[in-house]
Write an enzyme that holds these catalytic residues in place. Structure first.
Site, PDB file in Angstrom:
ATOM      1  N   GLY A  14      76.123  36.951  56.745  1.00 53.15           N
ATOM      2  CA  GLY A  14      75.660  36.544  58.113  1.00 53.15           C
ATOM      3  C   GLY A  14      74.329  35.790  57.840  1.00 53.15           C
ATOM      4  N   GLU A  54      77.809  30.933  59.493  1.00 54.84           N
ATOM      5  CA  GLU A  54      77.171  31.715  58.523  1.00 54.84           C
ATOM      6  C   GLU A  54      78.304  32.213  57.499  1.00 54.84           C
ATOM      7  OE1 GLU A  54      74.451  32.285  57.420  1.00 54.84           O
ATOM      8  OE2 GLU A  54      73.304  31.463  58.835  1.00 54.84           O
ATOM      9  N   GLU A 111      78.354  31.118  53.551  1.00 53.89           N
ATOM     10  CA  GLU A 111      78.212  32.365  52.493  1.00 53.89           C
ATOM     11  C   GLU A 111      79.498  32.695  52.068  1.00 53.89           C
ATOM     12  OE1 GLU A 111      76.047  35.613  54.240  1.00 53.89           O
ATOM     13  OE2 GLU A 111      74.340  34.204  54.441  1.00 53.89           O
ATOM     14  N   GLU A 138      77.398  35.968  44.876  1.00 50.66           N
ATOM     15  CA  GLU A 138      78.488  36.589  44.718  1.00 50.66           C
ATOM     16  C   GLU A 138      79.189  37.135  46.054  1.00 50.66           C
ATOM     17  OE1 GLU A 138      81.171  39.886  41.998  1.00 50.66           O
ATOM     18  OE2 GLU A 138      79.071  39.466  41.681  1.00 50.66           O
TER      19      GLU A 138
END
Length: 134
Positions: free
Chosen positions: A40, A56, A60, A101
């Site tokens: 987020g 987001e 990500e 990761e």
């Protein structure tokens, strides 16, 4: 917090796979560098929470999501984070943006990971922890 300090609106995504594992990212930048968290980030000017969450999550995790119900909101420092359930509808899981990761974790792995402050307690309170496997 004084009246001159503003709170930064943020969103977080709770995404579970078919086995009940929760998607987490290892943060690549502060705050929380090296710790595991929900994916987020900040809500940008002109965005609503749903648009920010879709953006987001894609940045990500590489996943395309449909935001679901609001699960809860937390205040961490100057950040106000609204967390939502999500459903993945496309993309390929890959860490990106400020995530080092990204992976799905079960209850045992979740318990063992170094996490951002109060993540486990908050998710337990909201009854959205990853499932355990025999």
């Amino acid at each position: 917090m004084s009246g001159s300090e503003r709170r930064v609106p943020c969103v977080g995504g709770l995404l579970f796979d078919a086995r009940g594992r929760l998607l987490l990212i290892r943060r690549g930048h502060d705050p929380g560098r090296g710790l595991w968290s929900l994916p987020g980030g900040r809500v940008e000017s002109g965005e609503d929470d749903a648009a920010a969450l879709v953006r987001e999550m894609a940045e990500e995790t590489g996943l395309v999501v449909v935001p679901g119900r609001h699960v809860g909101t937390v205040v961490r420092g100057g950040y106000v984070i609204a967390d939502y359930l999500c459903e993945a509808v496309g993309g390929e899981l890959a860490a990106g943006d400020d995530a080092d990761e990204a992976k799905f974790v079960d209850a045992a792995e979740f318990a063992a990971l170094p996490k951002v402050d109060l993540l486990a307690e908050t998710l337990a309170e909201w009854a959205v922890l990853p499932r355990a496997f025999p």
